[in-house]
Write an enzyme that holds these catalytic residues in place. Structure first.
Site, PDB file in Angstrom:
ATOM      1  N   GLU A 152       0.847  -1.200   0.000  1.00 53.84           N
ATOM      2  CA  GLU A 152       0.000   0.000   0.000  1.00 53.84           C
ATOM      3  C   GLU A 152       0.884   1.252   0.000  1.00 53.84           C
ATOM      4  OE1 GLU A 152      -3.290   0.922  -0.213  1.00 53.84           O
ATOM      5  OE2 GLU A 152      -2.403   2.910  -0.016  1.00 53.84           O
ATOM      6  N   ILE A 184     -13.435  -0.716 -10.407  1.00 48.33           N
ATOM      7  CA  ILE A 184     -14.210  -1.282  -9.288  1.00 48.33           C
ATOM      8  C   ILE A 184     -14.870  -0.126  -8.534  1.00 48.33           C
ATOM      9  CG2 ILE A 184     -14.190  -2.904  -7.354  1.00 48.33           C
ATOM     10  CD1 ILE A 184     -13.261  -4.173 -10.005  1.00 48.33           C
ATOM     11  N   GLU A 185     -15.886   0.416  -9.186  1.00 51.21           N
ATOM     12  CA  GLU A 185     -16.676   1.490  -8.572  1.00 51.21           C
ATOM     13  C   GLU A 185     -17.814   0.836  -7.786  1.00 51.21           C
ATOM     14  OE1 GLU A 185     -19.042   3.798 -11.292  1.00 51.21           O
ATOM     15  OE2 GLU A 185     -18.994   2.256 -12.806  1.00 51.21           O
ATOM     16  N   SER A 186     -18.820   1.604  -7.379  1.00 53.65           N
ATOM     17  CA  SER A 186     -19.949   1.023  -6.661  1.00 53.65           C
ATOM     18  C   SER A 186     -20.623  -0.032  -7.544  1.00 53.65           C
ATOM     19  CB  SER A 186     -20.953   2.123  -6.307  1.00 53.65           C
ATOM     20  OG  SER A 186     -21.909   1.630  -5.421  1.00 53.65           O
ATOM     21  N   VAL A 189       4.285   1.246  -5.543  1.00 55.93           N
ATOM     22  CA  VAL A 189       4.807   0.526  -6.708  1.00 55.93           C
ATOM     23  C   VAL A 189       5.129   1.558  -7.790  1.00 55.93           C
ATOM     24  CG1 VAL A 189       4.286  -1.189  -8.483  1.00 55.93           C
ATOM     25  CG2 VAL A 189       3.450  -1.517  -6.143  1.00 55.93           C
ATOM     26  N   SER A 231     -20.523   5.741   0.578  1.00 53.71           N
ATOM     27  CA  SER A 231     -21.802   5.732   1.312  1.00 53.71           C
ATOM     28  C   SER A 231     -21.877   4.608   2.345  1.00 53.71           C
ATOM     29  CB  SER A 231     -22.978   5.588   0.340  1.00 53.71           C
ATOM     30  OG  SER A 231     -22.970   6.626  -0.605  1.00 53.71           O
ATOM     31  N   HIS A 283     -25.335  -2.797  -0.942  1.00 54.38           N
ATOM     32  CA  HIS A 283     -26.382  -2.765  -1.967  1.00 54.38           C
ATOM     33  C   HIS A 283     -26.944  -4.157  -2.192  1.00 54.38           C
ATOM     34  CE1 HIS A 283     -26.034   1.387  -3.169  1.00 54.38           C
ATOM     35  NE2 HIS A 283     -24.724   1.282  -3.249  1.00 54.38           N
ATOM     36  N   ARG A 307     -14.781   8.293  -7.303  1.00 49.65           N
ATOM     37  CA  ARG A 307     -15.090   7.002  -7.938  1.00 49.65           C
ATOM     38  C   ARG A 307     -14.040   6.678  -9.003  1.00 49.65           C
ATOM     39  NH1 ARG A 307     -19.567  10.228  -7.770  1.00 49.65           N
ATOM     40  NH2 ARG A 307     -21.441   9.470  -6.731  1.00 49.65           N
TER      41      ARG A 307
END
Ligand SMILES: Cc1cc2nc3c(=O)[nH]c(=O)nc-3n(C[C@H](O)[C@H](O)[C@H](O)COP(=O)(O)OP(=O)(O)OC[C@H]3O[C@@H](n4cnc5c(N)ncnc54)[C@H](O)[C@@H]3O)c2cc1C
Length: 370
Positions: A34, A342-344, A173, A48, A52, A313
């Site tokens: 990371e 890899i959004e919502s 990285v 949020s 979902h 996002r």
């Protein structure tokens, strides 16, 4: 050479953390890298926090499949990891006859995706559950939930660590080269070697992919701003209150989300931005949030707004496209797995994404359970 691993996961967000944890069940050497000071410093810290159910994603898409599977995994997983969550349910409200038709469509899509318990209720029935909300009718989804996304990410990473995963923060990285036995990574903390790479770098996944020559992806950062209401407003709503989604790819409209701490989140907005590192809040969007919130809850006490923040996002869908593109989760080079866009519902899907990635890796190497 600083370190060798069988599998190196880039990015300690909710997705990388879940993948590292899932892999830690097997006898393999895993490193999670990371660039920030700690885990959950990327997209996973400001969203949020909604689990979902799967109303919005085309049947057959990865988003639909992984959202439904992931949501179902959460109660057990959150309990195992000691992370608080609540299935508080959600109402999508219709305020015009046209919106009532949209609710039918959402219900059909949800049911085709395997979402259970969906029900269209009248404005009067809604009033019994939500006395402060006015609508002609509403789509009720009883199994939608809320979870603090950062707590879940931290707990997944901690559990991976306990199971033997090496987690390196402050390690960015910089470059990746394919070598005979896998991949060589140049980082700010030295050189690493790994047989397998999982690129779950969120907003930067396209750049990581480009390092190895796969420059076919472009992410479009899209900022979502929020306002937070004080805890003394918690009794204003009992469930999540959503409008019918606007006809914009991957956007659900300004909604009201209770938090487990007792606050109410207002948002998010959706605004394509150039700079990925721009989690600002703006006067213009704060006004938009207030207008959107008033439409859902006319007597919202604006003097109880205590905080404003934003998240960004990682959209793979260009701004001009009408329909939202699907998650990309694939082995683009031998033993190089890309997770792009890899959004919502990425938070909801994370545990199912982790299972899927492990199944893909299992095609290439022996994964023996510990
Ligand atoms: C406004 C908003 C609202 C949302 N609401 C919801 C919701 O209610 N429900 C839901 O299911 N989903 C929601 N999402 C989506 C969800 O937040 C994301 O899908 C999820 O957090 C993505 O996790 P990730 O691990 O892929 O990315 P991240 O959390 O961004 O993790 C990637 C990590 O990679 C690291 N990294 C990047 N480059 C490098 C490098 N070169 N070297 C080392 N590390 C690197 C980053 O620092 C980061 O920590 C929302 C998103 C936004 C922005």
């Amino acid at each position: 050479m600083r370190d060798k691993s069988d599998i190196l996961v880039i990015g300690a967000g909710v997705v990388g953390g879940a993948i590292a944890r899932e892999l830690s069940k097997y006898k393999v050497k895993i490193i999670l890298i990371e660039k920030e000071n700690d885990v959950s410093y990327g997209v996973s810290k400001a969203n949020s926090g909604v689990l979902h159910t799967g109303l919005y994603y085309p049947p057959g898409s990865l988003k639909a499949k992984l959202c439904v599977e992931g949501r179902l995994m959460f109660p057990k997983l959150a309990t195992q990891l000691n992370v608080p969550y609540k299935l508080c349910g959600k109402h999508v409200i219709a305020r015009t006859e046209d919106e009532c038709k949209d609710l039918e469509n959402l219900k059909n899509v949800g049911e085709n995706n395997g979402v259970k318990g969906l029900k269209i209720i009248s404005g009067e029935e809604l009033k019994k559950q939500e006395p402060n909300i006015d609508a002609i009718s509403a789509l009720y989804s009883p199994v939608a939930g809320i979870i603090p996304p950062y707590l879940f990410t931290i707990a997944s990473a901690e559990n991976a660590l306990e199971n033997g995963v090496k987690i390196l923060v402050n390690t960015k990285v910089l470059d990746i080269k394919e070598v005979d036995s896998g991949y060589k990574l140049k980082t700010t903390k030295g050189v690493f070697h790994s047989t397998i790479i999982v690129n779950s770098a969120g907003l930067y996944a396209d750049r990581i992919s480009a390092m190895i020559g796969l420059d076919k992806y472009k992410l479009y950062p899209c900022r979502g701003e929020y306002l937070l209401l004080d805890k003394n407003c918690s009794s204003l709503i009992n469930s999540m209150i959503y409008p019918v989604p606007p006809k914009v790819a991957g956007v659900l409209g300004v909604h009201l989300t209770p938090t487990l701490e007792g606050n109410i989140l207002i948002g998010p907005t959706a605004e394509f931005i150039r700079n990925r590192e721009a989690p600002a809040t703006t006067k213009e969007k704060i006004k938009q949030l207030i207008d959107g919130a008033k439409q859902l809850l006319p007597k919202i006490p604006l003097n109880q707004i205590i905080y404003a923040f934003s998240g960004v996002r990682s959209k793979i869908t260009p701004p001009e496209e009408k329909d939202s593109r699907d998650f990309i989760i694939q082995e683009d080079l031998r033993n190089f797995f890309n997770l792009i866009g890899i959004e919502s519902p990425g938070l909801t899907s994370a545990p199912a994404i982790a299972k899927m990635v492990v199944q893909m890796i299992e095609q290439n190497i022996d994964l023996t359970e510990k």
